[in-house]
Design a protein around this motif. Structure first.
Motif, PDB file in Angstrom:
ATOM      1  N   GLY A  89       0.787  -1.223   0.000  1.00 40.58           N
ATOM      2  CA  GLY A  89       0.000   0.000   0.000  1.00 40.58           C
ATOM      3  C   GLY A  89       0.821   1.276   0.000  1.00 40.58           C
ATOM      4  O   GLY A  89       0.268   2.363   0.110  1.00 40.58           O
ATOM      5  N   ARG A  90       2.142   1.165  -0.129  1.00 45.98           N
ATOM      6  CA  ARG A  90       2.988   2.356  -0.156  1.00 45.98           C
ATOM      7  C   ARG A  90       2.988   2.956  -1.559  1.00 45.98           C
ATOM      8  O   ARG A  90       2.999   2.248  -2.556  1.00 45.98           O
ATOM      9  N   ALA A  91       3.004   4.282  -1.615  1.00 48.51           N
ATOM     10  CA  ALA A  91       3.028   4.991  -2.895  1.00 48.51           C
ATOM     11  C   ALA A  91       4.332   4.690  -3.628  1.00 48.51           C
ATOM     12  O   ALA A  91       5.394   4.576  -3.017  1.00 48.51           O
ATOM     13  N   LEU A  92       4.215   4.583  -4.952  1.00 45.48           N
ATOM     14  CA  LEU A  92       5.387   4.365  -5.793  1.00 45.48           C
ATOM     15  C   LEU A  92       5.723   5.646  -6.536  1.00 45.48           C
ATOM     16  O   LEU A  92       4.838   6.329  -7.063  1.00 45.48           O
ATOM     17  N   VAL A  93       7.018   5.978  -6.556  1.00 43.12           N
ATOM     18  CA  VAL A  93       7.505   7.156  -7.270  1.00 43.12           C
ATOM     19  C   VAL A  93       8.652   6.746  -8.179  1.00 43.12           C
ATOM     20  O   VAL A  93       9.306   5.725  -7.960  1.00 43.12           O
TER      21      VAL A  93
END
Length: 59
Positions: free
Chosen positions: A41-45
């Protein structure tokens, strides 16, 4: 142009020193492109985009 190197905010912090909270704020404000979420669930950049942003901030 480089192929995106997608990492979560923790890995981005380790690679650049940018705080995860700062990265999340930049995502919310549209300063970085949001590339979805990882399995946790962590944002990807894009690490390349983040490094470019940090270089711009330092200049």
């Amino acid at each position: 142009m480089n192929t995106p190197l997608l990492v979560d905010t923790r890995a981005a912090h380790t690679a650049t020193g940018a705080r995860p909270g700062t990265i999340r704020q930049w995502l919310r404000r549209g300063h970085l492109t949001h590339h979805g979420h990882d399995g946790a669930g962590r944002a990807l950049v894009d690490l390349h985009e983040l490094r470019d942003r940090l270089a711009t901030q330092a200049a």
